[in-house]
Every structure is written in structure tokens, then in C-alpha cells.
Design an enzyme around this catalytic site. Structure first.
Site, PDB file in Angstrom:
ATOM      1  CG  ASN A 212      30.214  42.392  37.686  1.00  0.00           C
ATOM      2  OD1 ASN A 212      30.180  43.590  37.884  1.00  0.00           O
ATOM      3  ND2 ASN A 212      29.338  41.768  36.887  1.00  0.00           N
ATOM      4  CG  ASP A 281      29.612  36.465  30.211  1.00  0.00           C
ATOM      5  OD1 ASP A 281      28.941  37.231  29.482  1.00  0.00           O
ATOM      6  OD2 ASP A 281      30.811  36.647  30.452  1.00  0.00           O
ATOM      7  CE  LYS A 291      21.712  32.000  55.654  1.00  0.00           C
ATOM      8  NZ  LYS A 291      21.865  32.485  57.004  1.00  0.00           N
ATOM      9  N   PRO A 309      21.214  35.578  28.414  1.00  0.00           N
ATOM     10  CG  PRO A 309      19.283  36.883  28.455  1.00  0.00           C
ATOM     11  CD  PRO A 309      20.027  35.836  29.232  1.00  0.00           C
ATOM     12  CG  ASP A 310      25.877  39.016  24.305  1.00  0.00           C
ATOM     13  OD1 ASP A 310      25.589  40.234  24.246  1.00  0.00           O
ATOM     14  OD2 ASP A 310      27.041  38.590  24.323  1.00  0.00           O
ATOM     15  CB  VAL A 312      25.480  44.487  23.702  1.00  0.00           C
ATOM     16  CG1 VAL A 312      26.578  43.495  23.448  1.00  0.00           C
ATOM     17  CG2 VAL A 312      25.732  45.768  22.926  1.00  0.00           C
ATOM     18  CE  LYS A 342      34.608  40.425  25.009  1.00  0.00           C
ATOM     19  NZ  LYS A 342      35.113  40.902  26.250  1.00  0.00           N
ATOM     20  CE  LYS A 346      29.673  40.158  23.279  1.00  0.00           C
ATOM     21  NZ  LYS A 346      29.126  40.309  24.614  1.00  0.00           N
TER      22      LYS A 346
HETATM   23  O1  PMT Z   1      30.758  50.235  36.417  1.00  0.00           O
HETATM   24  P1  PMT Z   1      32.166  50.787  36.633  1.00  0.00           P
HETATM   25  O2  PMT Z   1      32.708  50.434  38.001  1.00  0.00           O
HETATM   26  O3  PMT Z   1      32.249  52.251  36.322  1.00  0.00           O
HETATM   27  O4  PMT Z   1      33.141  50.034  35.614  1.00  0.00           O
HETATM   28  C1  PMT Z   1      33.008  50.253  34.267  1.00  0.00           C
HETATM   29  C2  PMT Z   1      33.184  48.966  33.461  1.00  0.00           C
HETATM   30  C3  PMT Z   1      34.616  48.461  33.620  1.00  0.00           C
HETATM   31  C4  PMT Z   1      32.207  47.880  33.960  1.00  0.00           C
HETATM   32  C5  PMT Z   1      32.859  49.332  31.964  1.00  0.00           C
HETATM   33  O5  PMT Z   1      33.782  50.320  31.529  1.00  0.00           O
HETATM   34  C6  PMT Z   1      32.947  48.113  31.066  1.00  0.00           C
HETATM   35  O6  PMT Z   1      33.995  47.724  30.574  1.00  0.00           O
HETATM   36  N1  PMT Z   1      31.762  47.463  30.842  1.00  0.00           N
HETATM   37  C7  PMT Z   1      31.645  46.206  30.105  1.00  0.00           C
HETATM   38  C8  PMT Z   1      31.968  45.091  31.024  1.00  0.00           C
HETATM   39  C9  PMT Z   1      31.820  43.721  30.381  1.00  0.00           C
HETATM   40  O7  PMT Z   1      31.042  42.957  30.829  1.00  0.00           O
HETATM   41  O8  PMT Z   1      32.555  43.533  29.330  1.00  0.00           O
HETATM   42  P2  PMT Z   1      32.494  42.172  28.436  1.00  0.00           P
HETATM   43  O9  PMT Z   1      33.732  42.300  27.614  1.00  0.00           O
HETATM   44  O10 PMT Z   1      32.334  40.977  29.271  1.00  0.00           O
HETATM   45  O11 PMT Z   1      31.191  42.364  27.559  1.00  0.00           O
HETATM   46  C10 PMT Z   1      31.199  42.940  26.259  1.00  0.00           C
HETATM   47  C11 PMT Z   1      29.932  43.704  26.005  1.00  0.00           C
HETATM   48  O12 PMT Z   1      28.834  42.807  26.016  1.00  0.00           O
HETATM   49  C12 PMT Z   1      29.609  44.773  27.019  1.00  0.00           C
HETATM   50  O13 PMT Z   1      29.088  45.884  26.331  1.00  0.00           O
HETATM   51  C13 PMT Z   1      28.536  44.136  27.892  1.00  0.00           C
HETATM   52  O14 PMT Z   1      27.639  45.114  28.444  1.00  0.00           O
HETATM   53  C14 PMT Z   1      27.829  43.253  26.890  1.00  0.00           C
HETATM   54  N2  PMT Z   1      27.195  42.051  27.442  1.00  0.00           N
HETATM   55  C15 PMT Z   1      27.933  41.055  27.999  1.00  0.00           C
HETATM   56  C16 PMT Z   1      27.324  39.914  28.436  1.00  0.00           C
HETATM   57  C17 PMT Z   1      25.926  39.801  28.302  1.00  0.00           C
HETATM   58  N3  PMT Z   1      25.287  38.710  28.722  1.00  0.00           N
HETATM   59  N4  PMT Z   1      25.212  40.798  27.756  1.00  0.00           N
HETATM   60  C18 PMT Z   1      25.816  41.921  27.330  1.00  0.00           C
HETATM   61  O15 PMT Z   1      25.149  42.850  26.852  1.00  0.00           O
END
Ligand code: PMT
Length: 401
Positions: A212, A281, A291, A309-310, A312, A342, A346
Site C-alpha cells: 500500500n 489484511d 518468477k 494476524p491482526d 494491534v 474499530k 479491537k
Molecule cells: O505512513 P504514512 O504515509 O505517514 O501514512 C500514515 C497512515 C495513513 C498509514 C497512518 O496515519 C494510518 O492511518 N495508519 C493505519 C492504517 C491502517 O491500516 O488502518 P486500518 O484502519 O486498516 O487499521 C486499524 C488499525 O489496525 C491500525 O492501527 C493498524 O496498524 C492495525 N492493524 C491492521 C491490520 C492488521 N493486520 N494488523 C494491525 O495491527
């Protein structure tokens, strides 16, 4: 960030194209409440006029070694006695060379020779000049003579001359943050903080991956802000092109599974975990050993994805050694409602919501706008530079630890 009104900062501007950014740096210092004077070399005045800095500081710019207007007629001694902190930004290859040799043939070099306080240097030059062994040797000499001087940057990226590489002056926000960091409230002293940052990469084959647009800037800014607030910081980062903030321990990872393993190892028993990483995700169920070959005009292949795995949520579920857990939520609509959702699902203590649909904010940009929510509070900040957002977040989070 505010500093004591009597913090006296001398900003020395030398002759490089980045000199225009020093006007913003001076503005940030003035805004933070510092008493600022500007010194310009002759070269600097070819890029920016002294009037710009005079307007920002309300003080005449200093450039002359023997200055009839200065007390005793010796500007260098007077300035060296006056300053609590000297910032050289931009510091050109020429100025670093002259400083490293102890020359005293202009106001900058004589002030520095006569000065014994803290100095922060923000180098800026062409990438080949930066990499040149002579420049690197000059920096080594300066660092050996002055181990307490601090350095910011240079950053890597596209340069004014068209080259790409290290040599861009760090952003005024980053420099101001480092200089004013000494004046930051040490709200996290004695705390161990783990921060996840950047994207993850999920391999399809040896040369392709799913990822991403996360640049890591938000997470690295938080690591810097936490470190300056006195914390011991571990930064678990996916692949990014950023310099690791001074004093922060980096653990580099690639995939979501790697990040999960590294975070779990560091987070158990820590005080605070902040999840800024944009974690994939899902990952391909299998990674091709060879390749994948281009065969036809159309490619009809199904890539099965399995859930990662999630991270956080795993930290938030810890039953022993659980830190205070702050997640991020990247949303494109109904941001606060989805973010709160969220937080609850979580089991997070707090969530930082950013609306990533706003152009110029969020993914990849230098700026962001956030809403910090918990069960009790909902507070917003920005738009502002990520470093300022990070500092605000650290102050707020520290209040709730
Ligand atoms: O890196 P930059 O270019 O500075 O951009 C910053 C940002 C936009 C990436 C940052 O500010 C931000 O929003 N990060 C979280 C991005 C994200 O994946 O959001 P989410 O809504 O999909 O996930 C929610 C939370 O779960 C996040 O804290 C994420 O780190 C966590 N997560 C998600 C999926 C996963 N498998 N494990 C996780 O820990």
C-alpha cells in the site's frame, strides 16, 4: 511546542538553494516563543534577502564580522555570548569544510569558534557532494571535535539540480522539533514505547508483492516525538525510505507476519504500543518459488488470499504484560463512527482517526489531520505537519497513561 520566552536561538543561513526553507524554520522558532536572530553568509544572501528574516524576527540580520553596530564592535563575540543554541541551516559543503578546519574568516566561522554551547546542523547539498569522501571526512572531524553537536538529515529525494539521493535539507518542522526537543516536557521518561510504522509487503513471487501507499512518515514522526519526550523507543517498520530518528531502535520487517512477530516480542511488558503501520489484511496463500512468467495477452490466474494476524488486536488481547494500546484508523467516510467501532472491536485504549480521502493528508504526505478518541475523550488536531501532529498525540496519550 512552546519554549521559554528567553531561549535565544541564532539561526545561521549559508549559501544553498535550501536557504528559502530557513524562513519557515525561523517562523517556527518565533512561533514557539524563542528569541531568534539570523546570521547570513554572503552566499546565503544570493538566495534569500536579509529583509525576509528581518521581517520574521523583528531584528536586523547579522552578516559582517567587524560590525560597528555591535556592542564592542565585535559581532562574533557578542553573538557567541548571546546565543543559547546555534542552528546552521542549511549547512553547505563549503561551510562544513571551513568549520572543520577551524577557519575564522567570516562571521559564521568566528562565532562558532567563539561559542561553547549546543549546535544543531542541517546539511544540504548535491548528493554527490554529500557522499564525497572529503565532505564525509569533514563531518567526522566535526563530530570528533564536538560530540555533543546534533545533526538533522540530510533527507534523500529529488534535488533542485535534478539528482536523486541524500542531500536535501530536512523539513523545517523536523529541524525545529529536534532543536526544541530539549525543551519538550519529558512526559515519557522511563517508559518503553513500541511503534509500528510503514507498509507491509506480501510476496506473490520473488519479484512481486501486494502492498500500500504508506510512507512511514506518521510512525517515524511519532517515534521521534516519543523519544524526545524521554521514552525508550522501539520502531518496528516495514520497508520505507526514511532516516531513523536519533536514539530510536529500529527493527526492520517486510511482511505482516514478520511485523506481528517483532511487535509481539517487543510489546510484551512495554508501557505503550502505537500502531501506525498500514498492515496488509491479507496475504497470498502461496508465494511462487519462481518468477511468474508473462505468457499471453491476458492473464487469467486466481490469487487466493488468506487473513494476516491482526497485530494491534493481538497486543490488546495480551493478558500479561499488556501495554496501553493506541491504534490508528484510516477511513474514507464516516471516519469517527468507523474509528470508534474499530476501537471497541479491537479492544484498544485509544484510536487515532485520520480521514485518508482528504487530498494532501494521510498516506504519503507530510501533513495529517487527526481525531483522538477513547471511551472518554474526542479531540481533533490539524491539519498540520506530521511531526507536530505526533508531538500533540504524545502529549495527549501521555496524559492518559
Ligand atoms: O505512513 P504514512 O504515509 O505517514 O501514512 C500514515 C497512515 C495513513 C498509514 C497512518 O496515519 C494510518 O492511518 N495508519 C493505519 C492504517 C491502517 O491500516 O488502518 P486500518 O484502519 O486498516 O487499521 C486499524 C488499525 O489496525 C491500525 O492501527 C493498524 O496498524 C492495525 N492493524 C491492521 C491490520 C492488521 N493486520 N494488523 C494491525 O495491527
Amino acid at each position: 511546542m512552546t519554549v521559554e520566552a528567553n531561549l535565544k536561538i541564532l539561526v545561521a543561513v549559508t549559501g544553498g538553494i535550501a536557504a528559502y526553507k530557513s524562513a519557515e524554520l525561523v517562523r517556527l522558532f518565533v512561533k514557539a516563543g524563542a528569541d531568534v536572530q539570523v546570521l547570513m553568509t554572503e552566499g546565503a544572501q544570493a538566495f534569500v534577502t536579509p529583509l525576509t528574516f528581518q521581517a520574521l524576527t523583528g531584528k536586523a540580520v547579522r552578516s559582517s564580522l567587524l560590525d560597528p553596530a555591535a556592542e564592542l564592535g565585535m559581532g562574533h563575540i557578542e553573538l557567541a555570548r548571546w546565543a543559547d543554541h546555534i542552528v546552521i541551516a542549511p549547512a553547505t559543503a563549503d561551510s562544513l569544510a571551513r568549520l572543520s578546519q577551524g577557519m575564522a574568516n567570516d562571521l559564521l566561522t568566528t562565532v562558532i569558534l567563539a561559542y561553547q554551547g549546543p549546535v544543531t546542523i542541517a546539511p544540504a547539498m548535491n548528493q554527490a557532494m554529500w557522499s564525497n569522501v572529503i565532505t564525509q571526512d569533514n563531518i567526522k572531524r566535526l563530530s570528533a571535535f564536538h560530540p555533543h553537536w546534533s545533526w538533522v538529515g540530510p533527507d534523500a529525494g529529488e534535488q533542485a539540480c535534478g539528482d536523486v539521493g541524500p542531500g536535501r535539507m530536512s523539513s523545517p518542522e523536523a529541524i525545529a522539533h529536534q532543536v526544541l526537543g530539549a525543551a519538550t516536557d519529558k512526559t515519557l521518561t522511563g517508559k518503553r514505547v513500541v511503534i509500528s510504522a510503514g507498509p507491509t509487503r506480501e510476496r506473490l513471487d520473488p519479484v512481486r508483492y501486494i502492498s500500500n501507499f504508506s510512507s512511514g512518515k506518521m510512525g517515524y514522526a511519532l517515534a521521534q516525538a516519543a523519544q524526545q519526550a524521554g521514552a525508550d523507543v522501539v520502531l518496528v517498520s516495514g520497508p520505507v525510505a526514511l532516516q531513523v530518528p536519533k536514539g530510536v531502535r529500529l527493527v526492520s520487517v517486510e511482511s505482516a507476519q514478520d511485523m506481528h512477530d517483532a511487535v509481539m516480542k517487543a510489546a510484551v511488558g512495554s508501557d505503550l504500543f502505537i500502531a501506525t503501520a498500514a498492515v496488509a489484511d491479507y496475504r497470498p496463500e502461496t508465494t511462487a518459488a519462481q518468477k511468474m512468467k508473462k505468457s499471453d495477452k491476458t492473464l487469467s490466474r486466481t490469487i487466493d488470499l488468506v487473513e494476516n494476524p491482526d497485530i494491534v488486536a493481538s497486543v490488546a488481547r495480551l493478558t500479561t504484560g499488556r501495554p496501553f494500546v493506541v491504534g490508528f484508523a484510516a477511513e474514507t467516510h464516516d471516519a469517527v463512527a468507523y474509528g470508534q467501532d474499530k476501537r471497541v472491536k479491537k479492544q484498544l485504549d485509544m484510536v487515532v482517526i485520520n480521514d485518508v480521502s482528504v487530498p494532501g493528508l494521510g498516506f504519503g504526505s507530510d501533513d495529517n489531520q487527526v481525531t483522538l478518541v477513547s471511551a472518554e475523550i474526542q479531540e481533533s488536531y490539524g491539519p498540520a505537519a506530521k511531526i507536530r501532529i505526533a508531538q500533540w498525540l504524545i502529549e495527549k496519550i501521555a496524559d492518559h497513561l
